[in-house]
Design an enzyme around this catalytic site. Structure first.
Site, PDB file in Angstrom:
ATOM      1  CE1 TYR A 137      -4.173  -1.889   0.082  1.00  0.00           C
ATOM      2  CE2 TYR A 137      -2.721  -3.212   1.819  1.00  0.00           C
ATOM      3  CZ  TYR A 137      -4.075  -2.972   0.950  1.00  0.00           C
ATOM      4  OH  TYR A 137      -4.909  -3.982   1.117  1.00  0.00           O
ATOM      5  CG  ASN A 160     -10.934  -1.999  -8.318  1.00  0.00           C
ATOM      6  OD1 ASN A 160     -11.364  -1.314  -9.206  1.00  0.00           O
ATOM      7  ND2 ASN A 160      -9.966  -2.745  -8.386  1.00  0.00           N
ATOM      8  CB  CYS A 168      -7.194  -3.515  -5.880  1.00  0.00           C
ATOM      9  SG  CYS A 168      -8.915  -4.551  -5.844  1.00  0.00           S
TER      10      CYS A 168
END
Lengths: 198, 160
Positions: A137, A160, A168
């Site tokens: 992240y 998302n 993701c």
């Protein structure tokens, strides 16, 4: 008084199919279908796919509740939503190829209108993470131009609108654990395992 | 409240609209009126008020599309039978239903319309009157006459 109409049979499935197909054909020709959708069965559950004229706008896991997702599309994109599987044949094929290990990169026009601002910037960086690779992240926050926005990257991933296609699931915690996922933590692990094995 | 996806509208109201169209036009021409009704509805759907009665809105559109069909049928140089001889192709299996549509076709248009919009479309007579013009009382009378005639022609012939 109404006994004449009390025992009318249901309109049968074949008639419904035929009429629906006629409506889809006429509406396609008239260009009035703003959102087309279908479902596709995958090893991680039945996915809902939705597209606009511009491109794929939504991929949704069953856990997101497909009916709720369609209502969200009606509200946020347009209520002119129809089930038109043929409009999503290409996306369905590419997903099937991905889930059988025959595709590493999706080649589909995308419509990112459901994601705005920094979240959208984050999503645009996710496609840089290659098949089978992962990024933290923190790394994505730095790549998106705001190294401190680690939590915002997390929420961008959690919201998302195009999971699997915009990967993701390849964003993991700095300590190496996989972290959460819109389709469930187990699904994230399964996708990463599948990509690592290919 | 926000609008439902149009697909949900088709699923929920499609069968009712089809029965209304069949009652006015017979099973075959009903298909055309049905698809034109929903195409027209899809176009206008984003502008429909959130509190609208969707079924009444659809029946009103179906009424106009059915009138268009009747007019274009009337304009054809060679008269065409309203009901063709092959109902099963159109998903109306079972002779009972075919007999019902045949009996309906024999009613005067006004009776057919009031019966269709009230009994099949679920509209109160006040709304039927709004669609057709005239008073709710006149709509109720026309529907009652229609039902009485259907009892004579349709129910008499069926096993009860």
């Amino acid at each position: 008084m109404t006994e004449i109409f009390t025992d009318l049979p249901e309109i049968d499935a074949e008639t419904r199919r035929r009429l629906h197909a006629r409506l889809v054909a006429a509406a396609t020709e008239a260009g009035v279908i703003d959102v087309a959708y279908r479902t596709v069965d995958t090893p991680v559950g039945t996915l809902l796919l939705a597209t606009t004229e511009r491109g794929l706008v939504r991929v949704a896991y069953p856990s997101e509740d497909h009916a709720a997702v369609l209502e969200q599309l009606a509200t946020r994109v347009s209520p002119r939503v129809l089930r038109v599987p043929a409009r999503l044949d290409l996306a369905a094929t590419e997903l099937e190829e991905y889930f059988t290990g025959r595709r590493q990169l999706f080649d589909l026009p995308l419509d990112l209108q459901l994601s705005q601002g920094f979240r959208r910037t984050v999503l645009s960086h996710l496609t840089d993470i290659g098949y089978g690779a992962t990024a933290s992240y923190a790394e994505i926050a730095a790549a998106a131009g705001n190294p401190k926005a680690v939590r915002a990257v997390g929420s961008a991933c959690a919201t998302n609108p195009l999971p699997v296609v915009v990967p993701c699931h390849r964003v993991v915690r700095s300590d190496g654990t996989t972290g959460q996922y819109v389709g469930g933590a187990d699904v994230k692990k399964a996708l990463l395992r599948m990509e690592a094995a290919a | 409240m926000s609008q439902q996806p149009f697909e949900a509208i088709v699923t929920e109201h499609g069968p009712t609209v089809l029965r209304v169209c069949r009652a006015i036009l017979g099973p075959v021409a009903a298909d055309d009126a049905w698809s034109e009704t929903f195409l027209s509805a899809l176009r206008a759907y984003p502008d429909l008020g959130p509190d609208s009665n969707v079924q009444a809105w659809l029946v009103t559109i179906a009424h106009r599309k059915a009138i268009d069909q009747l007019r274009s049928q009337a304009r054809r140089p060679v008269p065409v039978a309203v009901l063709p001889e092959e109902p099963s192709r159109d998903g109306v299996p079972g002779s009972g239903q075919t007999e019902l549509w045949t009996a309906l076709m024999e009613l005067p248009l006004k009776q057919r319309q009031t019966v269709a919009y009230h009994y099949l479309g679920g509209l109160p007579y006040a709304e039927v009157a709004e669609i057709l013009g005239g008073t709710p009382q006149a709509a109720r009378r026309a529907a009652a006459d229609g039902i009485a005639a259907l009892r004579q022609t349709y129910l008499k012939g069926t096993v009860r």
